[in-house]
Motif scaffolding. Structure first.
Motif, short mmCIF file in Angstrom:
data_model
loop_
_atom_site.label_atom_id
_atom_site.label_comp_id
_atom_site.label_asym_id
_atom_site.label_seq_id
_atom_site.Cartn_x
_atom_site.Cartn_y
_atom_site.Cartn_z
N UNK A 1 9.25 -6.62 -4.17
CA UNK A 1 8.07 -6.91 -3.37
C UNK A 1 7.06 -5.79 -3.38
N UNK A 2 7.54 -4.56 -3.32
CA UNK A 2 6.64 -3.40 -3.35
C UNK A 2 5.98 -3.26 -4.72
N UNK A 3 6.76 -3.48 -5.79
CA UNK A 3 6.19 -3.40 -7.13
C UNK A 3 5.18 -4.52 -7.35
N UNK A 4 5.48 -5.70 -6.82
CA UNK A 4 4.56 -6.83 -6.97
C UNK A 4 3.20 -6.52 -6.37
N UNK A 5 3.19 -5.88 -5.20
CA UNK A 5 1.91 -5.56 -4.57
C UNK A 5 1.07 -4.67 -5.48
N UNK A 6 1.69 -3.65 -6.08
CA UNK A 6 0.94 -2.73 -6.94
C UNK A 6 0.40 -3.46 -8.17
N UNK A 7 1.23 -4.28 -8.79
CA UNK A 7 0.79 -4.99 -10.00
C UNK A 7 -0.31 -6.01 -9.67
N UNK A 8 -0.18 -6.65 -8.52
CA UNK A 8 -1.20 -7.63 -8.12
C UNK A 8 -2.50 -6.93 -7.73
N UNK A 9 -2.40 -5.90 -6.88
CA UNK A 9 -3.59 -5.22 -6.38
C UNK A 9 -4.36 -4.54 -7.51
#
Length: 525
Positions: free
Chosen positions: A94-102
């Protein structure tokens, strides 16, 4: 704003390839990459990125551990005009997803070990067009070299200058939402040049240095220390991850001359079985940060390592070291040993109150730094950028005061960031994760002093009426929701959380209670 005549990672890579082609640039797990090889392989990476449809301003993410290939990717991004977005491999999906999305990353290079994480979140990342799986580096190859093997190794000119973006490192604010700090090429060149102009050598990087990179490259500490060594033309000995026994072996085997570490890392190295001052005889200078060094640990380090020490104060937003406690202030009994140091040459410090007015020496307020290496912005966050970057001054999250002779003493962190072993941990992330447990009514997370790690994470928990849950159950609950290093190591179960009239948690009150309770416990003999 572009200054094509100034130094960039692109121009320096080409310069080193011409002037010192056979000099070792990167050593990792026994593999040696010369400056000529580093230049050629990063050129191929850049051509591969361009062929994949990326170009100036495109975001390219990397998820993996450090190696020569990681830095070839970093330089390759610079040569394509793209911006590298390193992703902390210790994060949850979830934390990695935020960075890749943002970040809007269009291409992700990921080591095979972390591919399952990416597979879980790929469908939720519409901007991510390409995922390149990389075999772990080894004697037979690996890394990105198979991916770009058929690409030319000719030089490229992306048309970027020292003020153009090259790196986007994610940190977090008090809300716990990670923010992408956008840094320019200049971040890696301004400090050494200012030191040279001033005639100071508080911290320096020399062409003959062997530089141990022991901190992760997804942070400004690891990436910055590598790039400063690279810019000087030295040899960088890269650790895939820090292990004290291996760090000691590398220092001795490669005759390491300089490194940057947290005090806890230094303590672990000097406590390794069998080490003697002879083990560390090659060291000339050690920089440390993330926490002040205790006088007792400093004395042990001085006796064992036998070299100069410099404490540095920086943040991702400053882009490089902004404040330094120089070697001459590192001696037992030094009255400024507990300070962060003085503004580096070419930098300035001031302390302001809540209205932005500059305070006189001795008065506590918000720490502000002027540095030519400062961030360009927070990615797509203009309001947060305007709050932090006011004119040419960075308004940081620390509270402190200046002495008459310019030494900065830190008192607290305005944004309540917890710094454990050099890693930033944000209370809101912990509170959100713990608050999802059905037995938890309220929770406050904060940092409390820890002799080894600088800070330890304390969770103060209010349970719902009739509910029960202990540390073991709550830690199990956090597994997969929160990176392991963010999990609390200390717990208190309380009746209520103190708050101010607007509802903000009074962490200072909780910290003072915790310290008072610990002080009241009789020492065990």
């Amino acid at each position: 704003m572009t200054d094509s005549t100034a130094q960039t990672l692109v121009t320096v890579s080409a310069q080193h390839a011409r002037q010192r082609p056979g000099h070792p640039a990167v050593v990792c797990e026994g593999r040696v990459t010369t400056y000529a090889e580093l230049h050629r392989e990063s050129n191929r990476t850049a051509h591969a990125l361009l062929a994949a449809g990326l170009g100036r301003g495109s975001r390219v993410a990397y998820l993996g551990k450090e190696s020569e290939h990681y830095y070839e990717i970093a330089l390759g991004c610079a040569k394509a005009g793209a911006v590298l977005v390193p992703v902390n491999w210790r994060l949850t999906s979830g934390e990695a997803e935020h960075i890749l999305r943002d970040s809007g990353a269009e291409l992700l290079l990921v080591e095979e070990a972390f591919r399952p994480l990416v597979d879980r979140i790929r469908a939720d990342l519409p901007s991510l067009r390409t995922v390149v799986a990389l075999a772990a580096p080894g004697p037979a190859g690996g890394g990105q070299r198979t991916w770009h093997a058929d690409r030319p190794d000719t030089d490229l000119d992306p048309g970027t200058g020292s003020h153009d973006a090259v790196l986007q490192i994610y940190t977090s604010g008090t809300t716990g939402a990670p923010k992408g700090v956008v840094l320019a090429h200049r971040s890696f060149f301004t400090l050494p040049e200012a030191m040279r102009r001033s005639g100071q050598d508080w911290i320096d990087w020399l062409p003959e240095d062997v530089n141990l990179i022991s901190l992760p490259g997804f942070s400004i500490a690891g990436m910055g220390w590598f790039m400063h060594g690279f810019a000087a033309g030295g040899t960088n000995v890269v650790m895939r991850m820090f292990v004290s026994e291996e760090a000691v072996r590398l220092i001795e085997a490669h005759r390491v001359t300089t490194t940057f570490a947290a005090p806890a890392m230094l303590q672990m190295m000097i406590e390794e079985p069998g080490v003697t001052p002879e083990t560390f005889r090659s060291l000339r200078k050690v920089a440390y940060g993330a926490a002040p060094i205790s006088e007792s640990l400093l004395k042990r380090c001085l006796d064992m390592l036998g070299c100069e020490f410099a404490q540095i104060y920086a943040s991702t937003e400053t882009g490089t070291v902004a404040v330094c406690l120089p070697p001459e202030d590192h001696y037992p009994g030094s009255p400024v040993l507990g300070s962060a140091g003085k503004a580096c040459p070419g930098h300035q410090l001031k302390i302001v109150d809540g209205e932005g007015r500059t305070l006189p020496p001795g008065e506590i307020g918000q720490v502000c730094v002027f540095t030519p290496a400062r961030m360009l912005s927070y990615h797509q966050l203009p309001e947060a950028t305007a709050e932090t970057l006011v004119g040419l001054w960075l308004h940081l999250g620390d509270a402190g005061y200046l002495t008459e002779d310019g030494y900065l003493f830190l008192c607290d962190r305005i944004n309540d960031t917890i710094i454990a072993a050099g890693q930033n941990i944000y209370p809101a992330e912990i509170e959100k994760a713990l608050g999802e447990h059905p037995a938890v009514a309220e929770v406050a997370a904060l940092g409390v002093p820890d002799e080894l790690w600088g800070d330890a994470v304390l969770a103060c928990v209010v349970l719902r009426p009739g509910q029960q849950a202990g540390p073991r159950e709550l830690l199990r609950f956090l597994s997969g929701r929160l990176a392991d290093y963010k999990a609390p190591s200390r717990w208190e179960f309380v009746d209520s959380i103190p708050r101010n009239p607007t509802g903000k948690i009074l962490r200072r009150v909780l910290r003072e209670r915790h310290l008072a309770d610990r002080a009241a416990v009789p020492a065990q003999v």
